[in-house]
Design a protein around this motif. Structure first.
Motif, mmCIF file in Angstrom:
data_model
loop_
_atom_site.group_PDB
_atom_site.id
_atom_site.type_symbol
_atom_site.label_atom_id
_atom_site.label_comp_id
_atom_site.label_asym_id
_atom_site.label_seq_id
_atom_site.Cartn_x
_atom_site.Cartn_y
_atom_site.Cartn_z
ATOM 1 N N ASP A 270 0.832 -1.203 0.000
ATOM 2 C CA ASP A 270 0.000 0.000 0.000
ATOM 3 C C ASP A 270 0.872 1.261 0.000
ATOM 4 O O ASP A 270 0.623 2.205 -0.767
ATOM 5 C CB ASP A 270 -0.922 -0.003 1.218
ATOM 6 C CG ASP A 270 -1.838 1.218 1.239
ATOM 7 O OD1 ASP A 270 -2.341 1.596 0.159
ATOM 8 O OD2 ASP A 270 -2.037 1.802 2.314
ATOM 9 N N GLU B 55 -1.921 -4.054 -8.995
ATOM 10 C CA GLU B 55 -2.383 -5.407 -9.296
ATOM 11 C C GLU B 55 -1.748 -6.433 -8.361
ATOM 12 O O GLU B 55 -2.396 -7.401 -7.953
ATOM 13 C CB GLU B 55 -2.099 -5.725 -10.774
ATOM 14 C CG GLU B 55 -3.040 -4.956 -11.715
ATOM 15 C CD GLU B 55 -2.589 -4.931 -13.161
ATOM 16 O OE1 GLU B 55 -1.577 -5.615 -13.484
ATOM 17 O OE2 GLU B 55 -3.219 -4.237 -13.981
ATOM 18 N N ASP C 297 -3.503 -6.111 -5.025
ATOM 19 C CA ASP C 297 -4.844 -6.701 -5.075
ATOM 20 C C ASP C 297 -4.791 -8.219 -4.998
ATOM 21 O O ASP C 297 -5.663 -8.840 -4.377
ATOM 22 C CB ASP C 297 -5.550 -6.266 -6.361
ATOM 23 C CG ASP C 297 -6.994 -6.723 -6.412
ATOM 24 O OD1 ASP C 297 -7.803 -6.184 -5.629
ATOM 25 O OD2 ASP C 297 -7.292 -7.646 -7.200
ATOM 26 N N SER C 298 -3.758 -8.817 -5.629
ATOM 27 C CA SER C 298 -3.674 -10.281 -5.624
ATOM 28 C C SER C 298 -3.467 -10.824 -4.211
ATOM 29 O O SER C 298 -3.950 -11.914 -3.874
ATOM 30 C CB SER C 298 -2.540 -10.755 -6.543
ATOM 31 O OG SER C 298 -1.286 -10.374 -6.018
ATOM 32 N N ASP D 214 -4.298 -8.919 -1.383
ATOM 33 C CA ASP D 214 -5.465 -8.428 -0.647
ATOM 34 C C ASP D 214 -6.681 -9.343 -0.833
ATOM 35 O O ASP D 214 -7.515 -9.485 0.074
ATOM 36 C CB ASP D 214 -5.779 -7.015 -1.145
ATOM 37 C CG ASP D 214 -6.863 -6.310 -0.347
ATOM 38 O OD1 ASP D 214 -7.041 -6.651 0.841
ATOM 39 O OD2 ASP D 214 -7.513 -5.413 -0.902
ATOM 40 N N ALA D 215 -6.780 -9.958 -2.000
ATOM 41 C CA ALA D 215 -7.973 -10.749 -2.326
ATOM 42 C C ALA D 215 -7.829 -12.230 -1.991
ATOM 43 O O ALA D 215 -8.711 -13.026 -2.328
ATOM 44 C CB ALA D 215 -8.295 -10.593 -3.809
ATOM 45 N N PRO E 192 -11.420 -8.380 -0.234
ATOM 46 C CA PRO E 192 -10.400 -7.378 -0.573
ATOM 47 C C PRO E 192 -10.719 -6.007 0.027
ATOM 48 O O PRO E 192 -11.799 -5.464 -0.198
ATOM 49 C CB PRO E 192 -10.415 -7.334 -2.097
ATOM 50 C CG PRO E 192 -11.710 -7.937 -2.504
ATOM 51 C CD PRO E 192 -12.117 -8.879 -1.432
ATOM 52 N N TYR F 174 -8.692 -3.138 -0.252
ATOM 53 C CA TYR F 174 -8.223 -1.977 -1.011
ATOM 54 C C TYR F 174 -8.827 -1.886 -2.418
ATOM 55 O O TYR F 174 -8.676 -0.882 -3.098
ATOM 56 C CB TYR F 174 -6.690 -2.029 -1.163
ATOM 57 C CG TYR F 174 -5.928 -1.925 0.127
ATOM 58 C CD1 TYR F 174 -5.508 -0.683 0.613
ATOM 59 C CD2 TYR F 174 -5.598 -3.060 0.875
ATOM 60 C CE1 TYR F 174 -4.781 -0.583 1.797
ATOM 61 C CE2 TYR F 174 -4.885 -2.972 2.055
ATOM 62 C CZ TYR F 174 -4.477 -1.734 2.515
ATOM 63 O OH TYR F 174 -3.768 -1.635 3.687
ATOM 64 N N ARG F 175 -9.474 -2.954 -2.855
ATOM 65 C CA ARG F 175 -9.842 -3.069 -4.271
ATOM 66 C C ARG F 175 -10.691 -1.908 -4.780
ATOM 67 O O ARG F 175 -10.377 -1.304 -5.812
ATOM 68 C CB ARG F 175 -10.556 -4.396 -4.539
ATOM 69 C CG ARG F 175 -11.019 -4.533 -5.985
ATOM 70 C CD ARG F 175 -11.599 -5.892 -6.266
ATOM 71 N NE ARG F 175 -10.566 -6.920 -6.239
ATOM 72 C CZ ARG F 175 -10.809 -8.219 -6.408
ATOM 73 N NH1 ARG F 175 -12.056 -8.634 -6.584
ATOM 74 N NH2 ARG F 175 -9.829 -9.090 -6.379
ATOM 75 N N ASN G 224 -8.742 1.479 -4.996
ATOM 76 C CA ASN G 224 -7.622 1.409 -5.946
ATOM 77 C C ASN G 224 -8.111 1.236 -7.375
ATOM 78 O O ASN G 224 -7.555 1.829 -8.307
ATOM 79 C CB ASN G 224 -6.675 0.267 -5.572
ATOM 80 C CG ASN G 224 -5.794 0.617 -4.387
ATOM 81 O OD1 ASN G 224 -5.699 1.783 -3.996
ATOM 82 N ND2 ASN G 224 -5.138 -0.376 -3.807
ATOM 83 N N ALA G 225 -9.146 0.446 -7.564
ATOM 84 C CA ALA G 225 -9.688 0.255 -8.913
ATOM 85 C C ALA G 225 -10.210 1.568 -9.469
ATOM 86 O O ALA G 225 -9.976 1.898 -10.642
ATOM 87 C CB ALA G 225 -10.794 -0.791 -8.893
ATOM 88 N N LEU H 112 -8.716 -6.935 -10.051
ATOM 89 C CA LEU H 112 -8.784 -5.572 -9.506
ATOM 90 C C LEU H 112 -9.924 -4.779 -10.145
ATOM 91 O O LEU H 112 -10.599 -3.989 -9.480
ATOM 92 C CB LEU H 112 -7.444 -4.856 -9.731
ATOM 93 C CG LEU H 112 -7.372 -3.366 -9.373
ATOM 94 C CD1 LEU H 112 -7.623 -3.145 -7.879
ATOM 95 C CD2 LEU H 112 -6.013 -2.786 -9.784
#
Length: 388
Positions: free
Chosen positions: A56, A96, A99-100, A102-103, A113, A115-116, A119-120, A161
């Protein structure tokens, strides 16, 4: 036991210190690259590679560098455009990766997730500059880097993401960007890269003719004969008057002796434009190859009437006449044979005038014609040329 705790807490303390330093830098409004280095250094340690806070802060540090350069561009300060676009690309890579992690699903297999969404939304706003980065490198002739940018733009479609953004259906630029990726693959002489996004590139109707050309060449390089021919047909059906698809289809079939298919291509083409010189010459040639000499003469004469300056059509017509004589009975059809030699003569003499360097083609033909017509002076001239 106490020693073990100290050993474990030392790296944790160092990690917290570097994260704290990076946060301080981010608040300071300068030296954002130093904050990025602190995070990338932490990620060299495998124990840190699943730490969301590090990713982050890394993303924030790259974003702030990007925004700082963007602000300079806005106030028309001189900046390194390549650096700006590289920062945009790096932002997407970090987002990305974050996200990988985070998810990743929890113990129950459920993904939450954190932050998705934010951030997206941010990356979606920055996404046009990934396209412009590709265009920037394309103009510089750096096709490899340009391809990477265009592919990153397209790849957002499959990135978790951007779940729900449905770029393939909602982004009208997808076809155009895919075309430029395909073009870069073509310029890199890499058939695999040409074909990677070619299906999406076909959405760009304005450049579809070129996309199909690049695809045809790619399949040819990969020795996929069926896909090569299928793509040539696709291009020919869509663009029958293109100088690319029709001649290559004819070459494929003629070179393999598949004259029936070559004839079907020629007929389809003439149905579109019965006065097209290329189509008429192709028909004349395929009739010659199929030993349909009267038809060869018919289409040759039609083409000569339209354009009397084309050399090879005279050769086709002259050769058709000579081949007709071969089918005649010299005992029963002597007059008809002489008439056919008389008919062949102006065709071959015209061919000689228009293509003087093609001696290997017109000299043997004229030798036969002059010999059979008892034209001594002309025959002697050709005889000397052949003996040389």
């Amino acid at each position: 036991m106490a020693v073990s705790c100290v050993m474990m807490s030392a790296p944790m303390s160092a990690q917290r210190k570097q994260i704290g330093e990076a946060r301080t830098i981010l608040k300071s409004g300068k030296d954002f690259d130093k904050a990025e280095k602190l995070m990338t250094d932490l990620l060299k340690d495998s124990t840190n590679q699943q730490n969301l806070r590090i990713y982050d802060i890394w993303l924030q540090s790259v974003e702030k560098q990007y925004l700082a350069v963007n602000e300079k561009m806005y106030i028309k300060e001189k900046v390194d455009t390549t650096t700006f676009f590289n920062l945009a690309k790096r932002m997407f890579t970090v987002a990305e990766r974050l996200d990988s992690i985070d998810a990743k699903p929890d113990k129950k297999g459920v993904s939450h997730p954190e932050y998705r969404k934010d951030n997206a939304a941010k990356m979606n706003g920055y996404r046009p500059n990934i396209y412009y980065g590709g265009a920037h490198h394309l103009k510089k002739g750096d096709f490899k880097t340009a391809f990477e940018f265009f592919e990153m733009y397209l790849d957002c479609e499959r990135q978790p993401l951007f779940e729900g953004y449905d770029y393939m259906y909602k982004d009208p630029k997808m076809g155009e960007v895919a075309y430029w990726a395909t073009y870069c693959g073509y310029r890199l002489n890499d058939p695999v890269l040409v074909l990677r996004h070619a299906a999406t590139a076909q959405r760009d109707e304005q450049k579809l003719e070129y996309t199909l050309q690049y695809m045809a060449e790619a399949w040819d390089k990969l020795d996929d004969d069926s896909m090569h021919i299928a793509t040539l047909w696709q291009g020919f059906k869509k663009y029958p008057k293109s100088n690319y698809f029709f001649p290559r289809l004819m070459d494929v079939y003629n070179s393999r002796g598949n004259y029936k298919l070559a004839d079907s291509v020629a007929n389809e083409a003439l149905a579109v434009d019965s006065l097209n010189e290329l189509f008429l010459f192709a028909k004349s040639t395929v009739m010659l190859n199929m030993k349909k000499y009267d038809d060869c003469l018919k289409f040759s004469d039609k083409l000569i009437e339209i354009n009397p300056e084309l050399p090879d059509v005279y050769y086709n017509a002259g050769l058709a006449c000579l081949n007709i004589t071969q089918k005649m009975d010299p005992r029963k059809q002597k007059k008809q044979i002489l008439k056919m030699y008389e008919k062949a003569r102006p065709y071959m003499e015209n061919y000689r005038k228009k293509a003087p360097d093609e001696l290997d083609k017109w000299a043997p033909a004229l030798y036969r014609i002059y010999f059979n017509l008892n034209m001594g002076k002309q025959f002697d001239e050709i005889d000397k040329l052949l003996k040389k």
